[in-house]
Design a protein around this motif. Structure first.
Motif, PDB file in Angstrom:
ATOM      1  N   UNK A  86      -1.406  -2.244   9.324  1.00 55.85           N
ATOM      2  CA  UNK A  86      -1.100  -3.031   8.140  1.00 55.85           C
ATOM      3  C   UNK A  86      -0.863  -4.507   8.453  1.00 55.85           C
ATOM      4  N   UNK A  87      -0.767  -4.870   9.721  1.00 56.16           N
ATOM      5  CA  UNK A  87      -0.686  -6.287  10.079  1.00 56.16           C
ATOM      6  C   UNK A  87      -2.044  -6.974   9.921  1.00 56.16           C
ATOM      7  N   UNK A  88      -3.122  -6.188   9.942  1.00 54.90           N
ATOM      8  CA  UNK A  88      -4.449  -6.794   9.821  1.00 54.90           C
ATOM      9  C   UNK A  88      -5.303  -6.221   8.688  1.00 54.90           C
ATOM     10  N   UNK A  89      -4.766  -5.273   7.918  1.00 54.58           N
ATOM     11  CA  UNK A  89      -5.501  -4.686   6.797  1.00 54.58           C
ATOM     12  C   UNK A  89      -4.590  -4.645   5.572  1.00 54.58           C
ATOM     13  N   UNK A  90      -5.200  -4.634   4.391  1.00 50.99           N
ATOM     14  CA  UNK A  90      -4.392  -4.535   3.174  1.00 50.99           C
ATOM     15  C   UNK A  90      -3.962  -3.083   2.967  1.00 50.99           C
ATOM     16  N   UNK A  91      -2.883  -2.929   2.249  1.00 53.50           N
ATOM     17  CA  UNK A  91      -2.358  -1.607   1.947  1.00 53.50           C
ATOM     18  C   UNK A  91      -0.846  -1.605   2.014  1.00 53.50           C
ATOM     19  N   UNK A  92      -0.271  -0.448   1.793  1.00 48.88           N
ATOM     20  CA  UNK A  92       1.186  -0.334   1.755  1.00 48.88           C
ATOM     21  C   UNK A  92       1.593   1.114   2.007  1.00 48.88           C
ATOM     22  N   UNK A  93       2.824   1.303   2.474  1.00 49.12           N
ATOM     23  CA  UNK A  93       3.406   2.639   2.618  1.00 49.12           C
ATOM     24  C   UNK A  93       4.717   2.657   1.839  1.00 49.12           C
ATOM     25  N   UNK A  94       4.854   3.620   0.952  1.00 46.55           N
ATOM     26  CA  UNK A  94       6.109   3.843   0.239  1.00 46.55           C
ATOM     27  C   UNK A  94       6.786   5.057   0.863  1.00 46.55           C
ATOM     28  N   UNK A  95       8.096   4.990   1.069  1.00 49.73           N
ATOM     29  CA  UNK A  95       8.868   6.110   1.604  1.00 49.73           C
ATOM     30  C   UNK A  95       9.972   6.434   0.613  1.00 49.73           C
TER      31      UNK A  95
END
Length: 108
Positions: A86-95
């Motif tokens: 995620x430092x070099x690609x778009x996106x997200x993680x929800x926990x």
């Protein structure tokens, strides 16, 4: 009547481009995750603007969400594994905290 016994777990909702699906599922498999659900063709709005889901041409261009329920002991390792991505690609993680009724389905 007996109530279903609930057990605490963590839910990760990982949103990324479909082209990176194999990276994400490989990471989950190597971590020992027993299963996950993949929802494709997502639409929404984020820091990169509007994303329109589209199945017609190429699923790799659409966003996907991978939903996984894991013991708390796996969360830090999974987040650490996704951090460089995620430092070099778009996106997200929800926990989030969840409770499940059939714990055996989620334990490694």
């Amino acid at each position: 009547m007996n109530a279903i016994k609930l057990h605490p777990l963590k839910k990760l909702e990982i949103i990324l481009e479909g082209a990176h699906r194999e990276f994400a599922t490989d990471l989950l498999d190597r971590a020992g995750v027993k299963g996950y659900t993949i929802v494709g063709n997502l639409s929404g709005k984020g820091s990169h603007g509007i994303y329109e889901g589209h199945l017609m041409f190429n699923e790799d261009d659409a966003l996907i969400m991978i939903i996984v329920a894991v013991p708390e002991s796996l969360v830090d390792a999974l987040l650490e594994g996704f951090q460089p991505f995620f430092e070099s690609h778009s996106g997200v993680v929800f926990v989030s905290d969840i409770q499940v009724g059939r714990l055996v389905k989620f334990m490694t």
